[in-house]
Design a protein around this motif. Sequence first.
Motif, PDB file in Angstrom:
ATOM      1  N   PHE A   1       0.518  -0.984   0.042  1.00  0.00           N
ATOM      2  CA  PHE A   1       0.029  -0.219   0.087  1.00  0.00           C
ATOM      3  C   PHE A   1       0.437   1.178  -0.276  1.00  0.00           C
ATOM      4  O   PHE A   1       1.339   1.130   1.459  1.00  0.00           O
ATOM      5  N   LYS A   2       0.444   2.400  -0.556  1.00  0.00           N
ATOM      6  CA  LYS A   2       0.726   3.653  -0.728  1.00  0.00           C
ATOM      7  C   LYS A   2       0.324   4.574   1.083  1.00  0.00           C
ATOM      8  O   LYS A   2      -1.033   4.049   0.936  1.00  0.00           O
ATOM      9  N   LEU A   3       0.892   5.062   1.299  1.00  0.00           N
ATOM     10  CA  LEU A   3       0.106   5.502   2.743  1.00  0.00           C
ATOM     11  C   LEU A   3       0.256   6.827   2.676  1.00  0.00           C
ATOM     12  O   LEU A   3       1.333   7.723   2.747  1.00  0.00           O
TER      13      LEU A   3
ATOM     14  N   GLY B   1       6.683  15.445  15.236  1.00  0.00           N
ATOM     15  CA  GLY B   1       8.227  14.056  15.119  1.00  0.00           C
ATOM     16  C   GLY B   1       7.925  12.882  15.488  1.00  0.00           C
ATOM     17  O   GLY B   1       8.553  12.052  14.350  1.00  0.00           O
ATOM     18  N   PRO B   2       7.114  12.118  16.294  1.00  0.00           N
ATOM     19  CA  PRO B   2       6.833  10.571  15.527  1.00  0.00           C
ATOM     20  C   PRO B   2       6.396  10.132  14.932  1.00  0.00           C
ATOM     21  O   PRO B   2       6.662   9.746  14.265  1.00  0.00           O
ATOM     22  N   LEU B   3       5.206  10.788  13.959  1.00  0.00           N
ATOM     23  CA  LEU B   3       5.177  10.933  12.552  1.00  0.00           C
ATOM     24  C   LEU B   3       5.804  10.897  11.700  1.00  0.00           C
ATOM     25  O   LEU B   3       5.474   9.507  10.811  1.00  0.00           O
ATOM     26  N   GLU B   4       6.977  11.281  11.615  1.00  0.00           N
ATOM     27  CA  GLU B   4       7.721  11.746  10.478  1.00  0.00           C
ATOM     28  C   GLU B   4       8.601  10.642  10.711  1.00  0.00           C
ATOM     29  O   GLU B   4       9.657   9.660   9.943  1.00  0.00           O
ATOM     30  N   GLU B   5       9.444   9.762  12.152  1.00  0.00           N
ATOM     31  CA  GLU B   5       9.998   9.242  12.591  1.00  0.00           C
ATOM     32  C   GLU B   5       9.101   7.908  11.440  1.00  0.00           C
ATOM     33  O   GLU B   5       9.763   6.549  11.180  1.00  0.00           O
ATOM     34  N   VAL B   6       8.335   7.336  11.692  1.00  0.00           N
ATOM     35  CA  VAL B   6       7.573   6.536  11.251  1.00  0.00           C
ATOM     36  C   VAL B   6       7.493   5.787   9.929  1.00  0.00           C
ATOM     37  O   VAL B   6       8.050   5.224   9.184  1.00  0.00           O
ATOM     38  N   ALA B   7       7.532   7.498   9.074  1.00  0.00           N
ATOM     39  CA  ALA B   7       7.415   7.984   7.609  1.00  0.00           C
ATOM     40  C   ALA B   7       8.512   7.276   6.862  1.00  0.00           C
ATOM     41  O   ALA B   7       8.534   7.023   5.861  1.00  0.00           O
ATOM     42  N   GLN B   8       9.598   8.357   7.740  1.00  0.00           N
ATOM     43  CA  GLN B   8      11.088   7.192   7.242  1.00  0.00           C
ATOM     44  C   GLN B   8      11.195   6.002   6.687  1.00  0.00           C
ATOM     45  O   GLN B   8      11.973   5.913   6.501  1.00  0.00           O
ATOM     46  N   ASP B   9      10.832   5.856   8.747  1.00  0.00           N
ATOM     47  CA  ASP B   9      10.603   3.913   8.686  1.00  0.00           C
ATOM     48  C   ASP B   9      11.010   3.587   7.157  1.00  0.00           C
ATOM     49  O   ASP B   9      11.331   2.653   6.921  1.00  0.00           O
ATOM     50  N   LEU B  10       9.883   3.972   7.078  1.00  0.00           N
ATOM     51  CA  LEU B  10       8.795   2.839   5.911  1.00  0.00           C
ATOM     52  C   LEU B  10       9.627   3.781   4.468  1.00  0.00           C
ATOM     53  O   LEU B  10       9.537   2.095   3.119  1.00  0.00           O
ATOM     54  N   ARG B  11       9.927   4.157   4.147  1.00  0.00           N
ATOM     55  CA  ARG B  11      10.119   5.162   3.181  1.00  0.00           C
ATOM     56  C   ARG B  11      11.504   4.471   3.121  1.00  0.00           C
ATOM     57  O   ARG B  11      11.673   4.139   1.994  1.00  0.00           O
ATOM     58  N   GLY B  12      12.096   4.110   3.498  1.00  0.00           N
ATOM     59  CA  GLY B  12      13.115   3.338   4.085  1.00  0.00           C
ATOM     60  C   GLY B  12      13.334   2.095   2.937  1.00  0.00           C
ATOM     61  O   GLY B  12      14.237   1.841   2.651  1.00  0.00           O
ATOM     62  N   LYS B  13      12.042   1.760   3.474  1.00  0.00           N
ATOM     63  CA  LYS B  13      11.811   0.538   3.106  1.00  0.00           C
ATOM     64  C   LYS B  13      11.078   0.020   1.925  1.00  0.00           C
ATOM     65  O   LYS B  13      10.614  -0.961   1.535  1.00  0.00           O
ATOM     66  N   GLY B  14      11.518   1.119   1.085  1.00  0.00           N
ATOM     67  CA  GLY B  14      10.502   0.891  -0.152  1.00  0.00           C
ATOM     68  C   GLY B  14       9.467   1.566  -0.694  1.00  0.00           C
ATOM     69  O   GLY B  14       8.541   2.076  -1.539  1.00  0.00           O
ATOM     70  N   ALA B  15       8.756   2.315   0.735  1.00  0.00           N
ATOM     71  CA  ALA B  15       7.565   2.282   0.210  1.00  0.00           C
ATOM     72  C   ALA B  15       6.650   3.754   0.038  1.00  0.00           C
ATOM     73  O   ALA B  15       7.780   4.903   0.475  1.00  0.00           O
ATOM     74  N   GLU B  16       6.101   4.358  -0.118  1.00  0.00           N
ATOM     75  CA  GLU B  16       5.496   6.242  -0.787  1.00  0.00           C
ATOM     76  C   GLU B  16       4.940   5.831   0.601  1.00  0.00           C
ATOM     77  O   GLU B  16       3.022   5.843   0.604  1.00  0.00           O
ATOM     78  N   VAL B  17       4.792   7.169   1.041  1.00  0.00           N
ATOM     79  CA  VAL B  17       4.370   7.764   2.477  1.00  0.00           C
ATOM     80  C   VAL B  17       4.410   9.006   2.428  1.00  0.00           C
ATOM     81  O   VAL B  17       5.346   9.886   2.651  1.00  0.00           O
ATOM     82  N   ARG B  18       3.018   9.792   2.449  1.00  0.00           N
ATOM     83  CA  ARG B  18       2.446  10.941   2.804  1.00  0.00           C
ATOM     84  C   ARG B  18       1.964  11.190   4.306  1.00  0.00           C
ATOM     85  O   ARG B  18       2.104  10.356   4.834  1.00  0.00           O
ATOM     86  N   THR B  19       2.585  12.487   4.847  1.00  0.00           N
ATOM     87  CA  THR B  19       2.006  12.852   6.919  1.00  0.00           C
ATOM     88  C   THR B  19       1.704  13.850   6.559  1.00  0.00           C
ATOM     89  O   THR B  19       1.746  14.996   5.226  1.00  0.00           O
ATOM     90  N   LEU B  20       1.031  14.251   7.523  1.00  0.00           N
ATOM     91  CA  LEU B  20       0.041  15.633   8.244  1.00  0.00           C
ATOM     92  C   LEU B  20      -0.139  15.206   9.670  1.00  0.00           C
ATOM     93  O   LEU B  20      -0.519  14.604   9.862  1.00  0.00           O
ATOM     94  N   SER B  21       0.683  16.303   9.878  1.00  0.00           N
ATOM     95  CA  SER B  21       0.416  16.732  11.197  1.00  0.00           C
ATOM     96  C   SER B  21      -0.920  17.487  11.384  1.00  0.00           C
ATOM     97  O   SER B  21      -1.018  18.667  10.901  1.00  0.00           O
TER      98      SER B  21
END
Length: 256
Positions: free
Chosen positions: A32-34, A42-62
């Motif tokens: 899935f793209k997320l 802060g915690p939101l971007e940590e999760v996103a960066q971890d998933l991006r590092g594994k190849g996922a496409e991730v958008r975030t918004l606080s």
Amino acid sequence: MDVERYGPWALVVGGSEGVGAAFARKLAASGFKLVLVARKPGPLEEVAQDLRGKGAEVRTLSVDMGKADAIDRVRTVTDDVEVGLLVYNAGANAMRGNFVELDPAVYRTVIGVNVIGQSEFARHYGGLMRQRERGGIILTGSLSGYIGSASLAAYCGAKAFSRVFSEALWAECEQFGVDVLHLNLGLTATPAMERLGYDLSAASTPDQVAQEGLDNVANGPVWIAGGQANIDRAQASASAQPRAAAVRAVAAPPRK
């Protein structure tokens, strides 16, 4: 999890830690793209960066989900993509006290996140799924929604709304090919529960709860996570008589 049926994008509200982050990791692993939304950047971007590092496409918004403009703000990052799965996992409550003594901001936030937020997100994204005749909605709730508890009046009431609302939404959406699940959580070892000082030795893990939700999205309207003990607890709470004695027995001391 079937990307063809529930993808290509999943929106996880409350996706920065705990059960929400577990959902995000599992969905990313399934292709899935997320879009991840949470209050703390802060915690939101940590999760996103971890998933991006594994190849996922991730958008975030606080976003503060207790605010009236939450749905409009989230739409700024989803209107150009096809969200086939909504996981609305926001709704924790850190404040206890007698309802008539609480600052109105406290209960307005609880109701805003658990009642108004769930309703508006389910309507908007569910409406788009209805047009496509496919998709899924997971709305998380709590065993607290089966019985009122002193010092948690707004929270218990909001969780009861979420469960009954989900049941009705499930019945309406079934004819359109859209699955709706109220994922009812018992005690779960999330960072939020740790911060509140709960004994989590017998709690479910976020990974376990998220997996139960994904495995049962098509088995609505309600799935009680955590096994038979939680099912028994929910049934006992809902049917207990006399109610006065039952409600007094579950009263929780205020936390201020």
